[in-house]
Design a protein around this motif. Sequence first.
Motif, short mmCIF file in Angstrom:
data_model
loop_
_atom_site.label_atom_id
_atom_site.label_comp_id
_atom_site.label_asym_id
_atom_site.label_seq_id
_atom_site.Cartn_x
_atom_site.Cartn_y
_atom_site.Cartn_z
N VAL A 1 0.83 -1.21 0.00
CA VAL A 1 0.00 0.00 0.00
C VAL A 1 0.86 1.25 0.00
O VAL A 1 0.58 2.23 -0.72
N ASP A 2 1.92 1.25 0.79
CA ASP A 2 2.82 2.41 0.81
C ASP A 2 3.42 2.67 -0.58
O ASP A 2 3.53 3.83 -1.01
N GLN A 3 3.76 1.63 -1.28
CA GLN A 3 4.31 1.77 -2.63
C GLN A 3 3.26 2.30 -3.61
O GLN A 3 3.57 3.13 -4.46
N LEU A 4 2.03 1.84 -3.47
CA LEU A 4 0.96 2.34 -4.34
C LEU A 4 0.71 3.83 -4.10
O LEU A 4 0.57 4.61 -5.05
N ARG A 5 0.64 4.21 -2.85
CA ARG A 5 0.40 5.62 -2.54
C ARG A 5 1.53 6.51 -3.06
O ARG A 5 1.29 7.62 -3.52
N ALA A 6 2.75 6.02 -3.00
CA ALA A 6 3.88 6.78 -3.51
C ALA A 6 3.76 7.01 -5.02
O ALA A 6 4.30 7.98 -5.55
N ARG A 7 3.04 6.14 -5.69
CA ARG A 7 2.82 6.28 -7.13
C ARG A 7 1.57 7.11 -7.44
O ARG A 7 1.19 7.26 -8.59
N GLY A 8 0.89 7.60 -6.40
CA GLY A 8 -0.30 8.41 -6.62
C GLY A 8 -1.57 7.62 -6.88
O GLY A 8 -2.54 8.15 -7.43
N ILE A 9 -1.57 6.36 -6.48
CA ILE A 9 -2.74 5.49 -6.69
C ILE A 9 -3.64 5.54 -5.46
O ILE A 9 -3.17 5.45 -4.32
N GLY A 10 -4.94 5.68 -5.68
CA GLY A 10 -5.89 5.73 -4.59
C GLY A 10 -6.08 4.37 -3.92
O GLY A 10 -6.06 3.34 -4.59
N ILE A 11 -6.31 4.39 -2.62
CA ILE A 11 -6.47 3.15 -1.85
C ILE A 11 -7.80 3.19 -1.09
O ILE A 11 -8.07 4.13 -0.33
N THR A 12 -8.61 2.16 -1.31
CA THR A 12 -9.77 1.95 -0.43
C THR A 12 -9.52 0.67 0.36
O THR A 12 -9.00 -0.31 -0.18
N TYR A 13 -9.87 0.72 1.62
CA TYR A 13 -9.67 -0.43 2.51
C TYR A 13 -11.01 -0.79 3.11
O TYR A 13 -11.68 0.04 3.73
N ASP A 14 -11.40 -2.04 2.92
CA ASP A 14 -12.69 -2.49 3.46
C ASP A 14 -12.45 -3.31 4.71
O ASP A 14 -11.70 -4.28 4.71
N ASN A 15 -13.13 -2.91 5.79
CA ASN A 15 -13.05 -3.65 7.05
C ASN A 15 -14.47 -3.84 7.57
O ASN A 15 -15.12 -2.87 8.01
N ASP A 16 -14.96 -5.06 7.52
CA ASP A 16 -16.34 -5.34 7.92
C ASP A 16 -16.42 -6.11 9.23
O ASP A 16 -17.44 -6.74 9.52
N ASP A 17 -15.34 -6.06 10.03
CA ASP A 17 -15.33 -6.85 11.25
C ASP A 17 -14.43 -6.20 12.29
O ASP A 17 -13.26 -5.94 12.02
N ASP A 18 -14.98 -5.93 13.47
CA ASP A 18 -14.18 -5.45 14.59
C ASP A 18 -13.77 -6.66 15.42
O ASP A 18 -14.60 -7.25 16.13
N LEU A 19 -12.51 -7.04 15.32
CA LEU A 19 -12.02 -8.24 15.98
C LEU A 19 -12.23 -8.21 17.49
O LEU A 19 -12.35 -9.26 18.13
N ARG A 20 -12.30 -7.02 18.06
CA ARG A 20 -12.45 -6.90 19.51
C ARG A 20 -13.82 -7.38 19.99
O ARG A 20 -14.01 -7.61 21.19
N LEU A 21 -14.76 -7.53 19.07
CA LEU A 21 -16.10 -7.94 19.44
C LEU A 21 -16.30 -9.46 19.43
O LEU A 21 -17.40 -9.93 19.69
N ALA A 22 -15.25 -10.20 19.11
CA ALA A 22 -15.37 -11.66 19.04
C ALA A 22 -15.87 -12.21 20.38
O ALA A 22 -15.30 -11.92 21.43
N PRO A 23 -16.95 -12.99 20.36
CA PRO A 23 -17.46 -13.55 21.63
C PRO A 23 -16.48 -14.55 22.22
O PRO A 23 -15.71 -15.19 21.50
N GLN A 24 -16.51 -14.71 23.52
CA GLN A 24 -15.56 -15.58 24.20
C GLN A 24 -15.71 -17.03 23.78
O GLN A 24 -14.76 -17.81 23.88
N GLU A 25 -16.89 -17.41 23.29
CA GLU A 25 -17.09 -18.80 22.85
C GLU A 25 -16.47 -19.08 21.49
O GLU A 25 -16.34 -20.24 21.10
N SER A 26 -16.11 -18.04 20.76
CA SER A 26 -15.62 -18.23 19.40
C SER A 26 -14.23 -18.83 19.38
O SER A 26 -13.42 -18.61 20.30
N GLU A 27 -13.93 -19.58 18.32
CA GLU A 27 -12.61 -20.18 18.17
C GLU A 27 -11.54 -19.09 18.04
O GLU A 27 -10.42 -19.26 18.51
#
Length: 339
Positions: free
Chosen positions: A68-94
């Motif tokens: 990503v750092d290399q792409l930005r240095a070239r002037g390329i736009g970056i979108t990052y998708d994050n659909d999960d907050d890992l901190r919310l994982a229930p204690q029963e989860s693996e």
Amino acid sequence: MRLGVLYTTDVYNSIYRAVLPGEALRRKGHDVRLIRHDEYTRVPMEHFVDREVVHIFRRHDKVVAKFVDQLRARGIGITYDNDDDLRLAPQESEFFKKHRATGINKYFREQVAMMRRAHLITTTTQTLADRWAQEVDRPIEVVPNFVGDQHFVKTPRNTEGVVVGWVAGIEHIADARRLQITQVLQRVMEKRPEVKVVTMGVRLDLDATRYTHHEHIPMHRLGEYVRKFDVGIAPLADIPMSYARSDIKVKEYSAVGVPWLASNRGPYTYLQPKNGGLLVEDDAWEAALLEMVSSKWKRAQLRRCAERWARSQRIDKHIDRWAAVWQQTADMAKQAAAA
């Protein structure tokens, strides 16, 4: 637009957050390059250097950060998708059992570092958008999950008894335990001998003579299995993760004409019978299931609603939302390069 999409098959949600949107934009006539990349291997930079925007789904290892750092240095736009907050994982989860608090916090810090590298962040719900806004000073766009053509299969339906089905990752054991779904289904099976239960992913302790568990079904075959459900369920317990989830589960059921029952919580609270199912309070699962399995007419009525709603939720009908995000990102990158 020249779009690059970097995705991984390690996470099922990459289908909705990277592959389907990329393919849909390509069908609109754009130049889209989708590249699968597994963790800790070299990223093929040569496939991305001519892109205006590169979209990355939920990757946070050092290899991708450097990319990503290399792409930005070239002037390329970056979108990052994050659909999960890992901190919310229930204690029963693996995931929680494996990583506990220290590992989870480490992974989350890495995700935040990636979000701070992006020009723009995409996510599935306003709940998550609000959580990301506390961590990063970047534009955040909410784009829901939509279904693709592969979800609309026309394979045979169930012809014997009534099948209650649940497609859910193994972390949904937290919902099953808190809502006592195993006990509810057992009582329903005792009262209605024609009822069978099928789960995919999460495993329940039910009578094996009338219960089938599939640990994993390939994505390209999921629809034909789900289509044999007579009722699909989507229970969510009152835990933090439930309020950050998307509504894609009931869209998957609806795409194959399966009427559904979903918890009146989190992503489902806006839904109505016209969307193909009914909302259920925590203490009403047994009654709701008995009503559904006992009424073929009710299931047929909701099935028609589900099919109609699912057609309105095809990715091609909503790809302009993704296109606008990526165009905004391209403009931001150009402005940054000019400055």
